[in-house]
Design an enzyme around this catalytic site. Structure first.
Site, PDB file in Angstrom:
ATOM      1  N   LYS A  89      39.909  57.379  68.460  1.00 18.14           N
ATOM      2  CA  LYS A  89      41.044  57.154  67.545  1.00 18.14           C
ATOM      3  C   LYS A  89      42.333  57.650  68.190  1.00 18.14           C
ATOM      4  O   LYS A  89      43.380  57.004  68.118  1.00 18.14           O
ATOM      5  CB  LYS A  89      40.787  57.875  66.208  1.00 18.14           C
ATOM      6  CG  LYS A  89      39.643  57.287  65.395  1.00 18.14           C
ATOM      7  CD  LYS A  89      39.950  55.856  64.957  1.00 18.14           C
ATOM      8  CE  LYS A  89      38.803  55.210  64.229  1.00 18.14           C
ATOM      9  NZ  LYS A  89      38.982  53.762  64.023  1.00 18.14           N
ATOM     10  N   TYR A 130      34.151  60.156  69.040  1.00 18.37           N
ATOM     11  CA  TYR A 130      34.729  59.288  68.000  1.00 18.37           C
ATOM     12  C   TYR A 130      36.203  59.638  67.786  1.00 18.37           C
ATOM     13  O   TYR A 130      37.075  58.766  67.774  1.00 18.37           O
ATOM     14  CB  TYR A 130      33.943  59.440  66.691  1.00 18.37           C
ATOM     15  CG  TYR A 130      34.669  58.853  65.504  1.00 18.37           C
ATOM     16  CD1 TYR A 130      34.792  57.474  65.351  1.00 18.37           C
ATOM     17  CD2 TYR A 130      35.268  59.674  64.538  1.00 18.37           C
ATOM     18  CE1 TYR A 130      35.487  56.927  64.269  1.00 18.37           C
ATOM     19  CE2 TYR A 130      35.964  59.146  63.463  1.00 18.37           C
ATOM     20  CZ  TYR A 130      36.068  57.775  63.332  1.00 18.37           C
ATOM     21  OH  TYR A 130      36.764  57.238  62.281  1.00 18.37           O
ATOM     22  N   SER A 182      42.475  58.286  61.762  1.00 17.07           N
ATOM     23  CA  SER A 182      41.698  59.276  61.015  1.00 17.07           C
ATOM     24  C   SER A 182      42.334  60.645  61.137  1.00 17.07           C
ATOM     25  O   SER A 182      42.967  60.966  62.159  1.00 17.07           O
ATOM     26  CB  SER A 182      40.284  59.315  61.609  1.00 17.07           C
ATOM     27  OG  SER A 182      39.597  60.429  61.125  1.00 17.07           O
TER      28      SER A 182
HETATM   29  P1  NAD Z   1      32.284  50.605  58.258  1.00 15.56           P
HETATM   30  O1  NAD Z   1      31.296  50.865  59.333  1.00 15.56           O
HETATM   31  O2  NAD Z   1      31.773  50.368  56.889  1.00 15.56           O
HETATM   32  O3  NAD Z   1      33.228  49.369  58.670  1.00 15.56           O
HETATM   33  C1  NAD Z   1      33.509  49.041  60.010  1.00 15.56           C
HETATM   34  C2  NAD Z   1      33.137  47.587  60.188  1.00 15.56           C
HETATM   35  O4  NAD Z   1      33.428  47.166  61.506  1.00 15.56           O
HETATM   36  C3  NAD Z   1      31.655  47.314  59.954  1.00 15.56           C
HETATM   37  O5  NAD Z   1      31.528  46.289  59.017  1.00 15.56           O
HETATM   38  C4  NAD Z   1      31.114  46.893  61.323  1.00 15.56           C
HETATM   39  O6  NAD Z   1      30.077  45.948  61.204  1.00 15.56           O
HETATM   40  C5  NAD Z   1      32.365  46.339  61.965  1.00 15.56           C
HETATM   41  N1  NAD Z   1      32.423  46.407  63.437  1.00 15.56           N
HETATM   42  C6  NAD Z   1      32.237  47.491  64.233  1.00 15.56           C
HETATM   43  N2  NAD Z   1      32.444  47.162  65.521  1.00 15.56           N
HETATM   44  C7  NAD Z   1      32.797  45.853  65.537  1.00 15.56           C
HETATM   45  C8  NAD Z   1      33.158  44.942  66.572  1.00 15.56           C
HETATM   46  N3  NAD Z   1      33.208  45.320  67.852  1.00 15.56           N
HETATM   47  N4  NAD Z   1      33.432  43.678  66.221  1.00 15.56           N
HETATM   48  C9  NAD Z   1      33.388  43.263  64.937  1.00 15.56           C
HETATM   49  N5  NAD Z   1      33.065  44.085  63.918  1.00 15.56           N
HETATM   50  C10 NAD Z   1      32.785  45.370  64.224  1.00 15.56           C
HETATM   51  O7  NAD Z   1      33.328  51.816  58.266  1.00 15.56           O
HETATM   52  P2  NAD Z   1      34.509  52.153  57.256  1.00 15.56           P
HETATM   53  O8  NAD Z   1      34.187  53.446  56.621  1.00 15.56           O
HETATM   54  O9  NAD Z   1      34.845  50.981  56.426  1.00 15.56           O
HETATM   55  O10 NAD Z   1      35.662  52.432  58.301  1.00 15.56           O
HETATM   56  C11 NAD Z   1      36.610  51.439  58.667  1.00 15.56           C
HETATM   57  C12 NAD Z   1      37.541  52.026  59.719  1.00 15.56           C
HETATM   58  O11 NAD Z   1      38.150  53.203  59.211  1.00 15.56           O
HETATM   59  C13 NAD Z   1      36.813  52.436  61.001  1.00 15.56           C
HETATM   60  O12 NAD Z   1      37.638  52.141  62.105  1.00 15.56           O
HETATM   61  C14 NAD Z   1      36.673  53.933  60.845  1.00 15.56           C
HETATM   62  O13 NAD Z   1      36.597  54.592  62.077  1.00 15.56           O
HETATM   63  C15 NAD Z   1      37.952  54.278  60.106  1.00 15.56           C
HETATM   64  N6  NAD Z   1      37.847  55.531  59.335  1.00 15.56           N
HETATM   65  C16 NAD Z   1      36.830  55.690  58.434  1.00 15.56           C
HETATM   66  C17 NAD Z   1      36.708  56.895  57.731  1.00 15.56           C
HETATM   67  C18 NAD Z   1      35.561  57.114  56.765  1.00 15.56           C
HETATM   68  O14 NAD Z   1      35.272  58.265  56.451  1.00 15.56           O
HETATM   69  N7  NAD Z   1      34.916  56.071  56.239  1.00 15.56           N
HETATM   70  C19 NAD Z   1      37.637  57.909  57.940  1.00 15.56           C
HETATM   71  C20 NAD Z   1      38.665  57.708  58.851  1.00 15.56           C
HETATM   72  C21 NAD Z   1      38.774  56.500  59.546  1.00 15.56           C
END
Ligand code: NAD
Ligand code: UDP
Length: 338
Positions: A153, A149, A124
């Protein structure tokens, strides 16, 4: 390629599964559904006419994860699974460090055991230190994260960097996302926050549809063109395609490489509200409130390295981000579980 996608039913994971299948890859998904719905992948299957073997389990369950690798000939992994709510990470640091670090450690251990050494990691822009000049480049300073958080990362990146350094067979790509928004143009999959949204775009769309009374704009006195915070919003389909480009690179290189996934353009909160209202002919009631602690005035990417080395650039403009968000929101006013 046969790609294991952790967090596959989440917002970015489901869009990436769709793009992978559309581009001829096969996908196996693991998700514990702590922040997503099984329906997301059902809809990806519906859109592609292809099947996704799905395992509802925690990535930290080493034995079960090992069974998935034993059952499927996995070529590489995209690791989305993790907790991502900034505010919640401040009140529940242990849950965040435990989930985000342990899932990465267990995953790498199991990958090693099965001889799978190609990984794309969801990082991120939050890993960048707040005192950098804009735009942010991959070699801009990292650290000084303003919440747990962000530190998870930062720490996962370091763990993966060390793994790639220690074993020359490993290939790791760390993708630093800017602000993902939008939804697939079908309106069948999109972002479905379980509680009150923390992020701007879902808050705007839930306000437009009447689920929220009004949007609070956090700060109107930043040193930006209209006083509100500026960010690099990127359409989730562009982001998903960035992962497919990263996989191509991953298969032909070893070592660790970092890429920004952003557009290089900054829009303010008021720009976003105005664009959303104009694109969708809706009203988004809003008011300016105090700044949110930890927020930067401005944050946007230099996406040049991704363009040069991955051959990837974002193609969806702000109007498409707003229209696609609204199509998803209006077709699914209460998300997947309606
Ligand atoms: P999201 O919450 O929709 O997706 C994450 C998924 O991981 C969820 O479906 C959740 O159920 C699953 N999960 C969490 N912990 C788990 C575990 N221990 N075992 C199995 N499944 C697990 O979030 P997203 O927006 O799709 O983000 C995906 C990734 O991208 C994340 O790592 C997030 O930190 C990163 N990210 C997101 C953003 C954003 O703004 N959406 C920005 C930067 C980075
Ligand atoms: N923001 C806002 N009201 C909200 C949510 C966000 O004004 O309800 C602003 C926030 O202050 C920032 C921008 O919108 O300037 C993007 O915030 P978001 O939480 O979506 O992403 P961030 O860049 O903070 O990770």
């Amino acid at each position: 390629m046969n790609v294991l996608v952790t967090g596959g039913s989440g917002y970015i994971g489901s869009h990436t599964c769709l793009e992978l299948l559309n581009q001829g890859h096969t996908v196996v998904a693991v998700d514990n559904l702590c922040n997503s719905s099984r329906l997301a992948l059902d809809r990806v299957e519906q859109l592609t006419g292809k099947t996704i073997p799905f395992y509802q389990q925690d990535v930290r369950d080493e034995e079960k994860l090992s069974q998935v690798f034993a059952q499927h000939p996995i070529d590489c992994v995209i690791h989305f699974a993790g907790l991502k709510a900034v505010g919640e990470s401040v009140s529940k640091p242990l849950a965040y460090y435990s989930n985000n670090l342990d899932s990465t450690l267990v995953l790498c251990k199991v990958m090693n055991a099965h001889g799978v050494k190609r990984l794309v990691f969801s990082s991120s822009a939050t890993v960048y230190s707040g005192d950098n000049a804009m735009p942010l480049q991959e070699n801009s300073k990292i650290g000084n994260c303003s919440n747990p958080y962000g530190w998870t990362k930062y720490m996962c990146e370091q763990i993966l960097r060390d793994i790639a350094k220690a074993d020359p067979e490993w290939s790791v790509i760390q993708l630093r996302y800017f602000n993902p928004v939008g939804a697939h143009e079908s309106g069948l999959i999109g972002e479905d926050p379980k509680d009150i949204p923390n992020n701007l775009m879902p808050y705007i769309s839930q306000t437009a549809i009447g689920r929220r009374e009004q949007l609070s704009i956090f700060g109107g006195d930043y040193p930006t063109h209209d006083g509100t915070g500026v960010r690099d919003y990127i359409h989730v389909v562009d982001l998903a395609r960035g992962h497919v480009s990263a996989l191509d690179y991953l298969m032909n290189h070893t070592g660790e490489e970092i890429f920004n996934l952003g557009t290089g353009h900054g829009y303010s909160v008021l720009d976003m509200v105005n664009a959303f209202q104009q694109a969708n002919h809706v009203i988004v009631p809003h008011c300016i409130t105090d700044r949110r602690p930890g927020d930067l005035p401005t944050c946007y990417a230099d996406p040049e390295k991704s363009r040069e080395m991955l051959g990837w650039t974002a193609t969806h403009d702000l109007d498409a981000m707003c229209r696609d968000t609204w199509r998803w929101q209006s077709q699914n006013p209460n998300g997947y579980e309606a």
